[in-house]
Structure formats: C-alpha cells, structure tokens
Design an enzyme around this catalytic site. Structure first.
Site, PDB file in Angstrom:
ATOM      1  N   HIS A 127      22.418  52.440  50.950  1.00  0.00           N
ATOM      2  CA  HIS A 127      22.997  51.331  50.332  1.00  0.00           C
ATOM      3  C   HIS A 127      24.128  50.954  49.485  1.00  0.00           C
ATOM      4  CE1 HIS A 127      20.950  47.293  48.981  1.00  0.00           C
ATOM      5  NE2 HIS A 127      21.432  47.783  47.723  1.00  0.00           N
ATOM      6  N   SER A 185      23.607  43.264  48.147  1.00  0.00           N
ATOM      7  CA  SER A 185      22.057  43.280  47.742  1.00  0.00           C
ATOM      8  C   SER A 185      21.851  41.972  47.220  1.00  0.00           C
ATOM      9  CB  SER A 185      22.355  44.482  47.015  1.00  0.00           C
ATOM     10  OG  SER A 185      20.780  45.129  46.693  1.00  0.00           O
TER      11      SER A 185
HETATM   12  C1  GTR Z   1      16.669  46.684  44.286  1.00  0.00           C
HETATM   13  C2  GTR Z   1      15.886  45.288  45.034  1.00  0.00           C
HETATM   14  C3  GTR Z   1      16.700  45.024  46.092  1.00  0.00           C
HETATM   15  C4  GTR Z   1      18.237  44.824  45.928  1.00  0.00           C
HETATM   16  C5  GTR Z   1      18.734  46.014  44.991  1.00  0.00           C
HETATM   17  C6  GTR Z   1      20.176  45.607  44.390  1.00  0.00           C
HETATM   18  O1  GTR Z   1      15.994  47.062  43.186  1.00  0.00           O
HETATM   19  O2  GTR Z   1      14.579  45.933  45.106  1.00  0.00           O
HETATM   20  O3  GTR Z   1      16.084  43.679  46.782  1.00  0.00           O
HETATM   21  O4  GTR Z   1      18.321  43.447  45.398  1.00  0.00           O
HETATM   22  O5  GTR Z   1      18.015  46.048  43.994  1.00  0.00           O
HETATM   23  O6  GTR Z   1      20.370  44.263  44.358  1.00  0.00           O
HETATM   24  O7  GTR Z   1      20.900  46.612  44.383  1.00  0.00           O
END
Ligand code: GTR
Length: 432
Positions: free
Chosen positions: A412, A271
């Site tokens: 995710h 991420s």
């Molecule tokens: C979210 C962000 C993503 C990603 C994520 C993370 O809030 O919008 O781009 O970076 O966090 O790092 O888990």
C-alpha cells in the site's frame, strides 16, 4: 512408548494452560468470524448481487446518455451523498476564498520548475480557515500545461527535502519542532515531482489536514465549521466530503492561472485521499482525469464482496470520514442499495484510472478491479471503452482504455511506477 506419551502429557501447568487458550482462541476465531472482520479468503466472499448501474430505482433501464444524465446519474449522486459521503451544504457556495502568493522560486528543481507557495483563506460569517498550496510549474512550456492536483498526508514539507518549503498550517501548530513528522521530505518517495515536471505537467498539492484535521473530533477545526448544517444529521458531510470540497477549491485557483490548461485537470489521491478524489471527481466535472491509488473500502473497492477492510471496521475506526448513515451498513453490506462501481461510473465520460497493489489486500485489489469493470457499461453508453474483461490483468501490466487499471507488485503506497503509469494514461487522454 507409554512412558514417552505420558511425558508428553506431563507438561508444566502454565504451558498446558497456554495451549488450551490458544486452541480456544483459534476455535473462536473460526466460529465468531464476526460480520465486521476482515476476510482474506476469496472462497469466503459471499454470493452477492450488485445493483445494475443502468437500472433506475423505479426499474427503468437506461439506454441513452440523456436518460443517464437526467435521471440515473442524479439519483446515484443523491444516494451516495445521503448514505455514504454526506451532502456538501449549499451554503458552502457563499464561502469566500482569497489567495496569496507567499513565496516563489523561479529556478526550483535546478531550473526545471517555478515553485510557488500560495495561501488559500476561506471565510464566511467571521469564521476563517487557511490552507497552503505547494505548486510546481514546468519552466519549459509549449502553451498551457496539464495540471495534477492531489493532497499530501504529512504536510507540504514532506513532499520534498527542501528548506524553502513552508510548513502547512496544520504542522505549524505542532509544539515540538523536533517531532519526526516535521522531517523534510519524509514522503518524497510518494511524489515523483521531477518526473511529473519533466513530462510537462504542473503539480499542485496541499495537506489534507488543513481542510479537515484527520481525527474523530476534527470537525470544529475543519472547513465544515464555515457553514451551518443543512441536512438531517445522518446525511451530514464530514472529512471525505470536506476533502473533496477542498480539491475543488484547488481547482478554482488552477483554472485561473495563465499557465494552466483548464481542460486538462487531473486529480490523484492515495488511499483515504483516493476515496476523496473519487467523490471529488463525481461532483466536479472539471476533473478530466480521476485517479484512485489503492483507495480500497469506501473508495474503488466493492463493499458487497466483504473482502479486506469492511464497512463496520472503517466506520468504527474513522467515525469522522463518512456521513453517519454509512455506519448503519456495518455487517450489512448486502443491504446497501448501491456499490462502489456506481461511484466510479459517475466519472464517465471523463477518464478514470484505478490502481491496486498486490500486497494491499486490506484494500481488496480484486474488488477495486471489479468495480471499474462493472462501471464500464456507463462508459460504453458514451461509446467509450472501459474494462472489457471480468478477469484482472497480470501484475505490472496496465490497461489503458478510457478507463485504466493496474495492479503492481508491492505494498500500500504510491511509487514511481504508479506515477509513470498515470503520466502515460494522462498523455493518452490528452493526446500528448
Ligand atoms: C487505513 C484505512 C484505509 C485507508 C488507509 C489510508 O487505516 O483503513 O481505508 O484509508 O488507512 O488512508 O492510508
């Protein structure tokens, strides 16, 4: 019938009001699909033109490795630094780093590994910053071992439920010892430590918050305070640049260890750390394999597709990640003079792996795949096979060419499946 229909109309006034508001809201959301809103509809991806990775700003087309390395690559590095991630100040070269072994257990993981905790201290001009690495070295070794470097989000104690693991400096400052974030092993599902070690790899992790606290006003407490700004404010580095810098400091330590194979250094990031890992990999050629896990917007995903998270949203939610110039492209992605495939191309001729997850639409899996596909001509320039089809592979069907890719089922996250793919890919890259 008449009665019936009138009874339908005779709704309580409050309910009528509610229906009216809902109807208005839905109309508004269609009409005012603002330039910074997330789009999840492939049909609404605009017609976009990607800059050709092999065409220089002056129009010259790159046809040799030499021209790529001499002209196009430096040009792209400068463009990404000035418009997206910020310049790493040259003065950071004068930061002194010392390291100290704080704790060691030679019989960790039931004897499989030696676990070390090593403090890094950065100092310059009377300012110091501290970070704590957590290291697992396989005890069964045939020669020097490959090493995976990667940040954890919630502190070293989150990686595994183990009382011996010290809290990372950032978490040592938390006043409430009962705080759930201090729970040991709270992100252990993201770290397949045993599998990694059993496959003969060492793992070096540290908490990204030690390098740059992940809040809008984290700058003064971060490593960026070790050095005066050198560039104009719009191009100044912030958290992503600092996290990338910190990965290279982990690498500095690793390459000096007698058990480590400095030619088999891997960086893995998830991420926001996937974004940082790509930028670290672009800048530091010691990373022989660069792995982006669900990195999304500002990472592997193409910005110009305007799918999922967008430049306007990310720069508003996280004003401290990119250089200030990047926010100018909020809602104006088509004006960006580059796209993320060009970041991925900077990893060539080293190995690159991009991974997505089906339910992680915020990160635009399709855009992540396409970026790796459109980076492939640069790998081809070196005679290496990138991704050969513009069509994505099936779910859970990894591609492992010189560039690797998979999309797995689920959300995710980082899973054992992701790690199994990464270890297979690294084995292949290192001829193991
Ligand atoms: C979210 C962000 C993503 C990603 C994520 C993370 O809030 O919008 O781009 O970076 O966090 O790092 O888990």
């Amino acid at each position: 019938m008449k009665h019936h229909s009138s009874s339908v109309i005779q709704l309580p006034p409050s309910f009528r009001c509610f229906v009216l508001i809902m109807a208005l809201l839905s109309v508004m959301s269609v009409v005012a699909q603002g330039p910074n809103e997330a789009n999840y509809d492939e049909a609404r991806v605009p017609q976009y033109v990607l800059p050709d990775v092999l065409t220089c700003a002056d129009g010259t087309v790159v046809t040799s490795v030499r021209a790529w390395e001499r002209h196009r690559r430096p040009e792209l590095m400068a463009m990404l630094a000035s418009l997206e991630y910020g310049f790493t100040p040259k003065g950071m070269k004068n930061v002194r780093m010392s390291h100290q072994l704080v704790k060691e257990n030679r019989e960790a993981l039931d004897g499989l590994a030696t676990m070390q905790q090593v403090q890094l201290t950065f100092s310059r001009g009377g300012v110091t910053r501290e970070a704590l690495m957590l290291v697992f070295i396989p005890n069964v070794r045939k020669g020097r071992v490959p090493v995976i470097v990667g940040y954890n989000f919630r502190g070293n104690h989150s990686v595994m439920e183990n009382e011996e693991i010290l809290y990372s400096p950032y978490f040592q400052q938390l006043p409430n010892r009962e705080d759930p974030v201090l729970k040991r092993g709270n992100q252990s599902s993201r770290w397949a430590v045993r599998d990694i070690v059993k496959r003969g790899y060492a793992l070096v992790t540290m908490c990204y918050q030690d390098i740059f606290p992940d809040v809008a006003d984290g700058g003064p407490r971060s490593v960026t305070a070790l050095c005066d700004a050198e560039s104009e404010p719009g191009t100044a580095w912030q958290a992503l640049g600092a996290w990338a810098w910190g990965s290279s400091r982990m690498a500095d330590w690793v390459v000096k260890q007698r058990w480590a194979n400095k030619h088999q250094l891997v960086i893995m990031g998830h991420s926001r750390q996937g974004k940082a890992a790509l930028w670290a990999g672009a800048q530091d050629k010691r990373f022989a394999v660069v792995i982006s896990n669900d990195s999304g917007c500002g990472g592997a995903a193409l910005s110009k597709r305007e799918f999922g998270e967008r430049v306007g949203q990310i720069t508003r939610s996280f004003p401290h990640w990119f250089c200030p110039n990047f926010s100018r492209y909020g809602g104006r992605e088509q004006e960006l003079p580059f796209d993320q495939h060009e970041l991925l191309a900077l990893i060539a001729p080293r190995h690159l792996y991009v991974a997505s997850a089906v339910e992680d639409r915020w990160a635009d899996p399709h855009g992540e795949y396409l970026a790796a596909y459109h980076a492939s001509p640069v790998f081809a320039l070196y005679g290496l096979k990138g991704l050969s089809s513009p069509d994505m592979p099936a779910v859970n069907a990894p591609i492992m060419n010189h560039v690797g890719y998979h999309i797995r089922e689920g959300i995710h996250d980082v899973t054992d499946y992701d790690w199994a793919c990464y270890l297979d890919f690294c084995d292949k890259a290192f001829g193991r």
